[in-house]
Design a protein around this motif. Structure first.
Motif, mmCIF file in Angstrom:
data_model
loop_
_atom_site.group_PDB
_atom_site.id
_atom_site.type_symbol
_atom_site.label_atom_id
_atom_site.label_comp_id
_atom_site.label_asym_id
_atom_site.label_seq_id
_atom_site.Cartn_x
_atom_site.Cartn_y
_atom_site.Cartn_z
ATOM 1 N N SER A 72 3.121 39.165 19.652
ATOM 2 C CA SER A 72 2.668 38.486 18.441
ATOM 3 C C SER A 72 2.245 37.389 18.996
ATOM 4 C CB SER A 72 4.143 38.285 17.821
ATOM 5 O OG SER A 72 4.084 37.293 18.073
ATOM 6 N N LYS B 285 -0.744 31.637 15.628
ATOM 7 C CA LYS B 285 -1.073 31.625 14.124
ATOM 8 C C LYS B 285 -0.185 30.619 14.214
ATOM 9 C CE LYS B 285 2.454 34.930 12.734
ATOM 10 N NZ LYS B 285 2.620 35.623 12.089
ATOM 11 N N ARG C 244 4.649 45.204 23.350
ATOM 12 C CA ARG C 244 6.214 45.253 23.984
ATOM 13 C C ARG C 244 6.891 45.992 24.489
ATOM 14 N NH1 ARG C 244 8.458 42.650 18.126
ATOM 15 N NH2 ARG C 244 6.248 41.719 17.801
ATOM 16 N N ASP D 282 8.773 47.854 25.059
ATOM 17 C CA ASP D 282 10.219 48.382 25.025
ATOM 18 C C ASP D 282 10.232 50.032 24.898
ATOM 19 O OD1 ASP D 282 12.090 49.792 22.601
ATOM 20 O OD2 ASP D 282 11.670 48.473 20.941
ATOM 21 N N HIS E 280 9.035 53.462 17.346
ATOM 22 C CA HIS E 280 8.338 52.396 18.396
ATOM 23 C C HIS E 280 6.910 52.784 19.503
ATOM 24 C CE1 HIS E 280 12.308 50.380 17.187
ATOM 25 N NE2 HIS E 280 12.395 49.353 17.604
ATOM 26 N N PHE F 31 0.844 47.715 19.105
ATOM 27 C CA PHE F 31 0.763 48.307 17.956
ATOM 28 C C PHE F 31 -0.174 47.293 17.382
ATOM 29 C CE2 PHE F 31 3.338 45.181 16.355
ATOM 30 C CZ PHE F 31 4.336 44.777 17.452
ATOM 31 N N HIS G 2 12.657 29.821 12.992
ATOM 32 C CA HIS G 2 13.406 30.333 11.776
ATOM 33 C C HIS G 2 13.751 29.085 11.156
ATOM 34 C CE1 HIS G 2 12.441 35.204 11.840
ATOM 35 N NE2 HIS G 2 11.699 34.414 12.081
ATOM 36 N N GLY H 101 9.038 38.092 7.887
ATOM 37 C CA GLY H 101 8.942 37.224 7.649
ATOM 38 C C GLY H 101 9.676 36.017 7.699
ATOM 39 N N ARG I 19 9.152 28.492 8.630
ATOM 40 C CA ARG I 19 8.982 28.382 10.014
ATOM 41 C C ARG I 19 9.436 26.673 9.937
ATOM 42 N NH1 ARG I 19 8.078 33.587 11.109
ATOM 43 N NH2 ARG I 19 5.923 33.616 11.082
ATOM 44 N N PHE J 190 4.698 35.797 7.768
ATOM 45 C CA PHE J 190 5.009 37.209 8.513
ATOM 46 C C PHE J 190 4.115 37.381 9.560
ATOM 47 C CE2 PHE J 190 2.192 38.638 5.167
ATOM 48 C CZ PHE J 190 1.345 39.726 5.911
ATOM 49 N N GLY K 129 3.957 45.312 11.241
ATOM 50 C CA GLY K 129 3.414 46.666 11.913
ATOM 51 C C GLY K 129 2.089 48.376 11.300
ATOM 52 N N ILE L 187 5.250 57.159 14.323
ATOM 53 C CA ILE L 187 3.994 56.666 14.534
ATOM 54 C C ILE L 187 3.373 57.101 15.369
ATOM 55 C CG2 ILE L 187 4.875 55.366 16.832
ATOM 56 C CD1 ILE L 187 4.596 52.217 14.887
HETATM 57 P P1 AMO Z 1 8.615 41.546 14.847
HETATM 58 O O1 AMO Z 1 9.158 41.679 16.356
HETATM 59 O O2 AMO Z 1 10.289 41.232 13.772
HETATM 60 O O3 AMO Z 1 8.545 39.769 14.640
HETATM 61 O O4 AMO Z 1 7.897 42.736 14.481
HETATM 62 C C1 AMO Z 1 6.737 42.484 13.462
HETATM 63 C C2 AMO Z 1 6.751 43.872 13.087
HETATM 64 O O5 AMO Z 1 5.777 44.343 13.923
HETATM 65 C C3 AMO Z 1 6.098 45.648 13.829
HETATM 66 N N1 AMO Z 1 6.852 46.570 15.154
HETATM 67 C C4 AMO Z 1 6.312 47.587 15.950
HETATM 68 N N2 AMO Z 1 6.289 48.395 15.691
HETATM 69 C C5 AMO Z 1 5.403 49.823 16.373
HETATM 70 N N3 AMO Z 1 6.308 49.547 18.068
HETATM 71 C C6 AMO Z 1 6.719 48.408 17.993
HETATM 72 N N4 AMO Z 1 7.773 48.503 19.490
HETATM 73 C C7 AMO Z 1 7.174 47.488 17.363
HETATM 74 N N5 AMO Z 1 7.467 46.628 17.547
HETATM 75 C C8 AMO Z 1 7.504 45.960 16.606
HETATM 76 C C9 AMO Z 1 6.845 46.615 13.176
HETATM 77 C C10 AMO Z 1 7.763 45.153 12.947
HETATM 78 O O6 AMO Z 1 8.323 44.512 11.951
HETATM 79 N N6 AMO Z 1 6.650 37.081 15.205
HETATM 80 C C11 AMO Z 1 7.395 37.848 13.711
HETATM 81 C C12 AMO Z 1 7.025 37.793 12.632
HETATM 82 C C13 AMO Z 1 6.602 36.449 11.962
HETATM 83 O O7 AMO Z 1 8.441 36.151 12.153
HETATM 84 O O8 AMO Z 1 5.890 36.141 11.504
HETATM 85 C C14 AMO Z 1 7.736 38.912 15.090
HETATM 86 O O9 AMO Z 1 6.637 39.550 15.770
HETATM 87 O O10 AMO Z 1 6.164 47.102 11.501
#
Ligand code: AMO
Length: 446
Positions: free
Chosen positions: A196, A201, A220, A222, A229, A233, A348, A373, A376, A414, A417, A431
């Motif tokens: 991210s 930012k 990710r 993952d 997922h 993305f 957070h 979101g 911070r 925030f 995705g 997705i």
């Molecule tokens: P977080 O890890 O919840 O928060 O990610 C934010 C949003 O990114 C999308 N997302 C994904 N979409 C597709 N595949 C994935 N593997 C995947 N992982 C995450 C989701 C998720 O809600 N830095 C914080 C945000 C912040 O606080 O500003 C963050 O990355 O829609």
């Protein structure tokens, strides 16, 4: 450029000469007449050719017509062609009430006759042949909706004085948890793909930028195969100074979404209804907000105990709380707020009187999380203590912690995705359907 008229503009044209280009969708080769349905990125139109099967020496036009007839008989689905002809409005034509009588037909590229995928092919097979899969009108609409949505978001941000940034995707350390980190060789050492733009930012705040946004890839590692997922993305991120709490971030977030969905409804509402049988709802503000603990109590009362393994909401809990919100408030969105600090990152901010809770939220849309979101933590001593508590190495975080040593305003933002938003907006099952080229644990091609 080929001087062609996009098919969607034909209905508004007067009868007369026209040039259209696109790919062959279907051919109906009847004895006396041939019909070709031609598609381009904007629509479909019926082409018609009065078939001539034998040369008629007495008819000067016969040779040309015979050649066209033979070309159409050998025309494979998917071939790209350019046709000049006569446009004619005719109410009896089911496809849009117009027809083009072919004058000349040029085959630009032949397609192999055997199409490798069909309507009912598995999603995996369709992804193998994604460029053909994307020719479907539904797929085309998905990406036009996405374009409109992002454009509206950008417009909203620009109107509200946000600055667009591009942060690096190659990093020296993790930007979120270490668990889902892709490591790459980087000359003599190692680098990591950005999970991210979180740290960078936030950097815009001590940099005095005030409000920033970014739309960019996030990675990710993952290993899961769920419908929500991907390993790569598009992350939509915003961060702004001078927030009093996460409430300010939620207000910005919901206004932004209203702008995005209003634009989608205005521009594509009718098409979405026609192709997906869905009505786009522009949400009312404020979106419902429910503290996470309260949300868990609500779903428990309604017969579902969220597993206690962690303090989070699981996907089934998200579905159920969304169903409750839909029933109670008629709303497709809900902010779940005040997550436990045990499951939130060190950056957070925590509640003033209760360090067990954070000034944070997840946004649920049609039953699935689309965003996280938070406000911070901007006080360096508290931030350092929180990092230590999470077992993080202050060495690795050094550059980030420096942001807070030279003056920084309170801030929050925030990450959302993009593909999840589009998937849930258009009620797509995965997705994979809304990602141009999906990347998952076992998909790196095409
Ligand atoms: P977080 O890890 O919840 O928060 O990610 C934010 C949003 O990114 C999308 N997302 C994904 N979409 C597709 N595949 C994935 N593997 C995947 N992982 C995450 C989701 C998720 O809600 N830095 C914080 C945000 C912040 O606080 O500003 C963050 O990355 O829609």
């Amino acid at each position: 450029m080929t001087a062609r008229t996009p098919i969607k503009h034909l209905a508004a044209q007067q009868d007369g000469p026209i040039t259209v280009s696109g790919w062959v969708d279907t051919v109906r080769d009847q004895k006396k007449v041939q019909f070709v349905v031609l598609r381009d990125e904007s629509g479909a139109v019926q082409l018609v050719n009065p078939a001539v099967r034998e040369l008629d020496e007495t008819d000067a036009a016969s040779a040309g017509r015979l050649a066209i007839t033979e070309t159409i008989s050998g025309l494979s689905q998917g071939s790209f062609i350019t046709v000049t002809g006569e446009l004619k409005h005719d109410e009896r034509v089911k496809l849009g009430g117009i027809e083009v009588k072919i004058g000349t037909l040029e085959v630009i590229t032949h397609a192999i006759a055997e199409t490798p995928i069909a309507e009912d092919s598995s999603i995996d097979k369709r992804l193998d042949w994604r460029f053909l899969d994307l020719r479907r009108p539904e797929q085309n609409l998905i990406f036009r909706v996405q374009t409109t949505f992002l454009h509206a978001l950008r417009t909203w941000w620009v109107e509200h004085d946000f600055i667009e940034i591009q942060t690096p995707k190659l990093m020296a350390s993790a930007s979120e948890s270490r668990a889902e980190l892709f490591e790459v060789e980087y000359f003599e050492g190692k680098a990591y793909l950005a999970q991210s733009p979180q740290f960078f930012k936030q950097m815009a705040q001590p940099a005095g930028f005030g409000k920033v946004f970014e739309v960019a890839p996030a990675f990710r590692a993952d290993p899961s195969f769920t419908s929500r997922h991907a390993t790569e993305f598009t992350s939509i991120d915003a961060e702004m100074s001078w927030v009093d709490s996460h409430e300010d971030v939620m207000r910005m977030h919901e206004e932004l979404l209203v702008a995005g969905l209003t634009a989608v409804k205005q521009k594509h509402g009718a098409e979405i209804e026609a192709l997906f049988g869905l009505e786009v709802t522009v949400p009312t503000t404020p979106f419902p907000r429910i503290p996470l603990a309260e949300a868990k109590r609500i779903v428990a009362e309604r017969g579902y105990e969220v597993p206690r393994a962690d303090d989070d909401m699981d996907p089934e809990g998200e579905r159920r709380i969304a169903a409750y919100v839909k029933e109670e408030f008629g709303h497709e969105f809900v902010f779940l707020t005040d997550y436990a600090s045990s499951i939130r990152p060190f950056y957070h901010m925590r509640h003033e009187g209760d360090p067990g809770l954070t000034n944070s939220y997840d946004l649920i849309f049609n039953g699935v999380e689309i965003s996280t979101g938070a406000q911070r933590e901007h006080r360096i001593d508290v931030l350092e203590a929180q990092a230590r508590e999470k077992g993080l190495d202050p060495e690795e975080l050094g550059f980030y912690l420096d942001f807070f040593r030279y003056g920084v305003p309170p801030h929050g933002g925030f990450g959302m995705g993009l593909q999840r938003v589009i998937m849930l907006l258009l009620h797509q099952p995965s997705i994979r359907e809304v990602t141009y080229l999906f990347r998952g644990p076992n998909r790196l091609t095409p």
